[in-house]
Design an enzyme around this catalytic site. Structure first.
Site, PDB file in Angstrom:
ATOM      1  N   HIS A  49       0.814  -1.230   0.000  1.00 24.03           N
ATOM      2  CA  HIS A  49       0.000   0.000   0.000  1.00 24.03           C
ATOM      3  C   HIS A  49       0.849   1.283   0.000  1.00 24.03           C
ATOM      4  O   HIS A  49       0.710   2.146  -0.848  1.00 24.03           O
ATOM      5  CB  HIS A  49      -0.876   0.048   1.262  1.00 24.03           C
TER       6      HIS A  49
HETATM    7  O1  RIB Z   1      -4.784  -0.151   5.206  1.00 17.67           O
HETATM    8  C1  RIB Z   1      -3.420  -0.169   4.842  1.00 17.67           C
HETATM    9  C2  RIB Z   1      -2.655   0.834   5.639  1.00 17.67           C
HETATM   10  O2  RIB Z   1      -2.760   0.528   7.028  1.00 17.67           O
HETATM   11  C3  RIB Z   1      -1.142   0.808   5.345  1.00 17.67           C
HETATM   12  O3  RIB Z   1      -0.614   2.084   5.549  1.00 17.67           O
HETATM   13  C4  RIB Z   1      -0.625  -0.150   6.365  1.00 17.67           C
HETATM   14  O4  RIB Z   1       0.752   0.108   6.694  1.00 17.67           O
HETATM   15  C5  RIB Z   1      -1.481   0.195   7.547  1.00 17.67           C
HETATM   16  O5  RIB Z   1      -0.930   1.337   8.175  1.00 17.67           O
END
Ligand code: RIB
Ligand code: CA
Length: 311
Positions: free
Chosen positions: A241
């Site tokens: 992500h």
């Molecule tokens: O939902 C994904 C996010 O939440 C990413 O930033 C992961 O590292 C968590 O922080």
């Protein structure tokens, strides 16, 4: 004549994908990483800070300052994501404990000073709960107003991950996110709609494993992260992500965005932390964010693997 480097500040909660995003920023000559700030989210701020230090030291970049930030959301109880990232926040990696320490300054004051002191407008890249960014808006509105843009990983148009309705970073501190989306600052939202379309796979990990020590670290992080995603979503791979947010800064065009109005549900129990994206312009509200709607997944993963292999 090479283009000037884009100064960025990474606000994060390492976290496997945060760690990979940090490595991507360090490996990219287009970016000038002014500093790293940490926030409670995936794990406690003590652990996310230690993890940021561990990653920087692993690639001999202890010169990059780390400032610790909020140890809890603005209004909600802290709920960490140990079920995703483990007790350390970077379970599965063989990173040694940190040798160094964070700077004394609180992350929010560090961000303000770094923004004011930069000779070029700074891009703020928050990839955890938005608590530090909301506090920056409250405590240093002049500095917050001087950022070039905020490219955040968080939210989603459609799906949720921590609940059926909400993505973790927004869900963890919905009031902070609400504040950021209403700030009138140029915000880009990199949500699950794009990150879930660009999965790193075992083939990418094997290529990285053979590419050198940074590649081996990323492959270790991937192996653990992919295990969670295989069990939870049935994915053959893992969404990195936070690295998508960094990649969007260094390679515009990878992610397709649309200017849309985004609000955050801070009221309901069922939809706490949902980013309500007015995709079809039904409210008549002016857009307040560029929302990620598509991604060139192959180009993103090629960029990520190339850069990590170069470290
Ligand atoms: O939902 C994904 C996010 O939440 C990413 O930033 C992961 O590292 C968590 O922080
Ligand atoms: Ca994160």
């Amino acid at each position: 004549m090479t283009a000037p480097r884009t100064p960025i500040l990474l606000d994060c909660d390492p976290g496997h994908d945060d760690a990979i995003a940090l490595l991507l920023a360090l490996a990219s000559p287009e970016l000038d990483l002014l500093g790293v700030t940490t926030v409670a989210g995936n794990q406690t701020v003590e652990k996310t800070t230690a993890n940021a230090l561990r990653v920087l030291e692993f690639v001999d970049r202890a010169d990059v300052p780390v400032a610790a930030g909020a140890d809890r959301p603005l209004a909600r109880e802290l709920v960490v994501a140990a079920y995703v990232h483990g007790e350390s926040g970077l379970d599965g990696s063989s990173l040694p404990p940190p040798q160094g320490a964070a700077v004394e300054q609180h992350a929010v004051d560090f961000l303000a000073e770094a923004i004011r002191g930069s000779d070029r407008p700074v891009t703020l890249v928050p990839v955890g709960p938005l608590t530090n960014v909301a506090l920056l808006l409250a405590r240093h509105p002049d500095a917050a107003g001087a950022v070039e843009r905020i490219v955040l990983m968080g939210g989603s148009i459609a799906e949720g991950n921590v609940t059926p309705a909400a993505e973790f970073n927004i869900w963890a501190d919905p009031e902070a996110a609400w504040r950021v989306f209403r700030s009138r600052l140029p915000v880009t939202m990199i949500g699950l709609d794009v990150t879930h379309k660009a999965l790193m796979t075992d083939a990418h990990a094997d290529r990285l494993r053979a590419s050198g020590r940074a590649g081996r670290l990323v492959a270790e992080l991937y192996d653990f992260f992919a295990g969670f995603h295989r069990e939870t979503y049935g994915f053959e791979g893992a969404p990195i992500h936070d690295a998508v947010a960094v990649a969007h800064v260094l390679r515009p065009g990878l992610v397709e965005t649309l200017p849309r109005h985004v609000d955050v549900d801070c009221e309901s129990r069922l939809c706490r932390g949902r980013t309500v994206v007015d995709l079809w312009r039904r409210t008549g509200e002016e857009p307040n964010a560029d929302v990620g709607v598509g991604i060139d997944a192959e180009a993103f993963l090629e960029l990520l693997c190339d850069r990590i292999a170069s470290l």
